[in-house]
Design a protein around this motif. Sequence first.
Motif, PDB file in Angstrom:
ATOM      1  N   THR A 256      10.849  53.905  32.296  1.00 39.75           N
ATOM      2  CA  THR A 256       9.931  53.972  31.059  1.00 39.75           C
ATOM      3  C   THR A 256      10.311  53.289  30.016  1.00 39.75           C
ATOM      4  N   LEU A 257      11.667  53.245  29.920  1.00 40.03           N
ATOM      5  CA  LEU A 257      11.962  52.211  28.687  1.00 40.03           C
ATOM      6  C   LEU A 257      11.347  50.663  28.931  1.00 40.03           C
ATOM      7  N   VAL A 258      11.748  50.145  29.991  1.00 43.34           N
ATOM      8  CA  VAL A 258      11.018  48.895  30.568  1.00 43.34           C
ATOM      9  C   VAL A 258       9.520  48.622  30.183  1.00 43.34           C
ATOM     10  N   HIS A 259       8.810  49.678  30.880  1.00 43.39           N
ATOM     11  CA  HIS A 259       7.419  49.753  30.952  1.00 43.39           C
ATOM     12  C   HIS A 259       6.869  49.635  29.322  1.00 43.39           C
ATOM     13  N   TYR A 260       7.293  50.820  28.494  1.00 40.08           N
ATOM     14  CA  TYR A 260       6.774  50.846  27.259  1.00 40.08           C
ATOM     15  C   TYR A 260       7.414  50.019  26.141  1.00 40.08           C
ATOM     16  N   GLY A 261       8.701  49.280  26.551  1.00 37.16           N
ATOM     17  CA  GLY A 261       9.061  48.177  25.690  1.00 37.16           C
ATOM     18  C   GLY A 261       8.053  47.166  25.652  1.00 37.16           C
ATOM     19  N   CYS A 262       7.656  46.574  26.760  1.00 36.14           N
ATOM     20  CA  CYS A 262       6.844  45.526  26.864  1.00 36.14           C
ATOM     21  C   CYS A 262       5.285  45.781  26.334  1.00 36.14           C
ATOM     22  N   ALA A 263       4.956  46.990  26.789  1.00 31.74           N
ATOM     23  CA  ALA A 263       3.493  47.379  26.333  1.00 31.74           C
ATOM     24  C   ALA A 263       3.501  47.586  25.026  1.00 31.74           C
ATOM     25  N   THR A 264       4.131  48.132  24.082  1.00 34.15           N
ATOM     26  CA  THR A 264       4.471  48.327  22.972  1.00 34.15           C
ATOM     27  C   THR A 264       4.127  47.034  22.321  1.00 34.15           C
ATOM     28  N   PHE A 265       4.989  46.056  22.546  1.00 35.39           N
ATOM     29  CA  PHE A 265       4.824  44.846  21.937  1.00 35.39           C
ATOM     30  C   PHE A 265       3.660  44.234  22.072  1.00 35.39           C
ATOM     31  N   MET A 266       3.024  44.279  23.412  1.00 36.95           N
ATOM     32  CA  MET A 266       2.020  43.446  23.664  1.00 36.95           C
ATOM     33  C   MET A 266       0.684  44.215  22.794  1.00 36.95           C
ATOM     34  N   TYR A 267       0.650  45.439  22.665  1.00 32.83           N
ATOM     35  CA  TYR A 267      -0.769  45.876  22.298  1.00 32.83           C
ATOM     36  C   TYR A 267      -0.832  46.571  20.923  1.00 32.83           C
ATOM     37  N   ILE A 268       0.330  47.104  20.732  1.00 32.42           N
ATOM     38  CA  ILE A 268       0.181  48.011  19.273  1.00 32.42           C
ATOM     39  C   ILE A 268       0.663  47.128  18.157  1.00 32.42           C
ATOM     40  N   ARG A 269      -0.403  46.105  17.724  1.00 29.22           N
ATOM     41  CA  ARG A 269      -0.091  45.127  16.691  1.00 29.22           C
ATOM     42  C   ARG A 269      -1.553  44.684  16.086  1.00 29.22           C
ATOM     43  N   PRO A 270      -1.582  44.087  15.135  1.00 31.74           N
ATOM     44  CA  PRO A 270      -2.948  43.496  14.576  1.00 31.74           C
ATOM     45  C   PRO A 270      -3.351  42.171  15.287  1.00 31.74           C
ATOM     46  N   LYS A 271      -4.485  41.732  15.290  1.00 35.83           N
ATOM     47  CA  LYS A 271      -5.314  40.675  15.762  1.00 35.83           C
ATOM     48  C   LYS A 271      -4.312  39.438  15.281  1.00 35.83           C
ATOM     49  N   SER A 272      -4.046  39.504  14.031  1.00 34.84           N
ATOM     50  CA  SER A 272      -3.692  38.371  13.120  1.00 34.84           C
ATOM     51  C   SER A 272      -2.248  37.750  13.574  1.00 34.84           C
ATOM     52  N   SER A 273      -1.586  38.796  14.316  1.00 38.89           N
ATOM     53  CA  SER A 273      -0.074  38.315  14.792  1.00 38.89           C
ATOM     54  C   SER A 273      -0.094  37.568  16.174  1.00 38.89           C
ATOM     55  N   TYR A 274      -1.475  37.482  16.849  1.00 40.96           N
ATOM     56  CA  TYR A 274      -1.558  37.097  18.279  1.00 40.96           C
ATOM     57  C   TYR A 274      -0.906  35.504  18.138  1.00 40.96           C
ATOM     58  N   SER A 275       0.033  35.372  19.124  1.00 40.53           N
ATOM     59  CA  SER A 275       0.702  34.267  19.273  1.00 40.53           C
ATOM     60  C   SER A 275       0.585  33.922  20.765  1.00 40.53           C
ATOM     61  N   PRO A 276      -0.078  32.769  21.337  1.00 45.32           N
ATOM     62  CA  PRO A 276      -0.356  32.467  22.811  1.00 45.32           C
ATOM     63  C   PRO A 276       0.846  32.251  23.644  1.00 45.32           C
ATOM     64  N   ALA A 277       1.619  31.551  22.932  1.00 40.95           N
ATOM     65  CA  ALA A 277       3.040  31.018  23.654  1.00 40.95           C
ATOM     66  C   ALA A 277       3.703  32.434  23.749  1.00 40.95           C
ATOM     67  N   ARG A 278       3.977  33.046  22.845  1.00 34.46           N
ATOM     68  CA  ARG A 278       4.908  34.293  22.828  1.00 34.46           C
ATOM     69  C   ARG A 278       4.347  35.331  23.707  1.00 34.46           C
ATOM     70  N   ASP A 279       2.999  35.563  23.587  1.00 37.40           N
ATOM     71  CA  ASP A 279       2.176  36.645  24.562  1.00 37.40           C
ATOM     72  C   ASP A 279       2.311  36.133  25.885  1.00 37.40           C
ATOM     73  N   LYS A 280       2.253  34.845  26.422  1.00 37.88           N
ATOM     74  CA  LYS A 280       2.332  34.554  27.701  1.00 37.88           C
ATOM     75  C   LYS A 280       3.523  34.924  28.348  1.00 37.88           C
ATOM     76  N   ALA A 281       4.661  34.530  27.456  1.00 38.18           N
ATOM     77  CA  ALA A 281       6.083  34.935  27.830  1.00 38.18           C
ATOM     78  C   ALA A 281       6.279  36.313  28.197  1.00 38.18           C
ATOM     79  N   VAL A 282       5.992  36.888  27.145  1.00 39.40           N
ATOM     80  CA  VAL A 282       6.026  38.497  27.470  1.00 39.40           C
ATOM     81  C   VAL A 282       5.332  39.010  28.632  1.00 39.40           C
ATOM     82  N   SER A 283       4.059  38.557  28.616  1.00 38.55           N
ATOM     83  CA  SER A 283       3.159  38.916  29.746  1.00 38.55           C
ATOM     84  C   SER A 283       3.720  38.494  31.009  1.00 38.55           C
ATOM     85  N   LEU A 284       4.491  37.454  31.023  1.00 34.36           N
ATOM     86  CA  LEU A 284       4.961  37.038  32.495  1.00 34.36           C
ATOM     87  C   LEU A 284       6.130  38.084  32.851  1.00 34.36           C
TER      88      LEU A 284
END
Length: 322
Positions: A256-284
């Motif tokens: 649960t901690l692993v799943h929610y840690g990554c999911a919260t970072f990816m989706y609960i934030r404004p569009k203005s903070s989108y960073s392609p390189a960082r998002d790809k690394a976390v999504s990986l």
Amino acid sequence: MPCEGCMDRNNVSTGATVEFLLLGFSELLRLRILLFLILLIVHLVTLAGNLMIFVAVLMEPSRPPMLFFLCQLSAIELCYTLVIVPKALLSLVAVGGSPISFLGCAAQMHLFVALGGAECFLLAAMAYDRCVAVCQPLRYAALMGRGLCLRLGLACGLGAFAVALALTAAVFRLPFCRSRRIDHFFCDVPAVLHLACTHGYGPELPLLAACVLLLLLPLLLILASYSCIAVALVRIASPVGRGKAFSTCVSHLAVTLVHYGCATFMYIRPKSSYSPARDKAVSLVYTNITPLMYPLVYSLRNKEVRGMLRKMLSRRKITQVN
């Protein structure tokens, strides 16, 4: 006011003619082969681990609720990796990115969100199962019957499917800019929203609503279950008994901690903070490493799973000898 250089969202032929280009890891020219081999090995090991747990649970005649939910979790992870990883591997091989159709992108996004949401709901159902096991051990068999487990599993899948369908429809009704280059290795929601020719926070509202339903609601249910478990553990006088009761929850807590840690970072934030390189690394990590961790965590921490896998392997050896 219509934006300049956008696709016409009312065009009937849009879904059939428009293509997106998944850039993937095209900027990592020298590391693409190494990354391809690593991802391929991780993908094969993940498939093998989840498939072993899935088959072992199906072969078990007396299937307790936790094993039933674990079987469903393994099935979700199998589908999850098959939806994302093949396209990611293709983006590493293709020079200049991998094309994906409008409908293909929408289908990939819907399946990704639906499977991720079903996993969140399933983790909440598993937390409730642990709550009943610790708080009411004498009534556990009566309360967690097979019928209730089937209904919970079905509700997890159908609820996530409905929310994912509404989110995908809302995202792909937006007008997209003519530069249809998605700086990602799959059609993730923030990456596709980044291409929308809109201003303000309106396009982010469906994503926010989906996060509330698929992330926040199951998280609140998980916290409520573990609050009851904490109260029950305090009432257990014996340290040994307290340790045994808590050990049944460790695997679920880690997942649960692993799943929610990554999911919260990816989706609960404004569009203005989108960073392609960082998002790809976390999504990986989110789409490759966490599905690999789940069978490892459960097989190492759960005695029932270890015993079940041993039984399956011993049956296989007996079959080979005969």
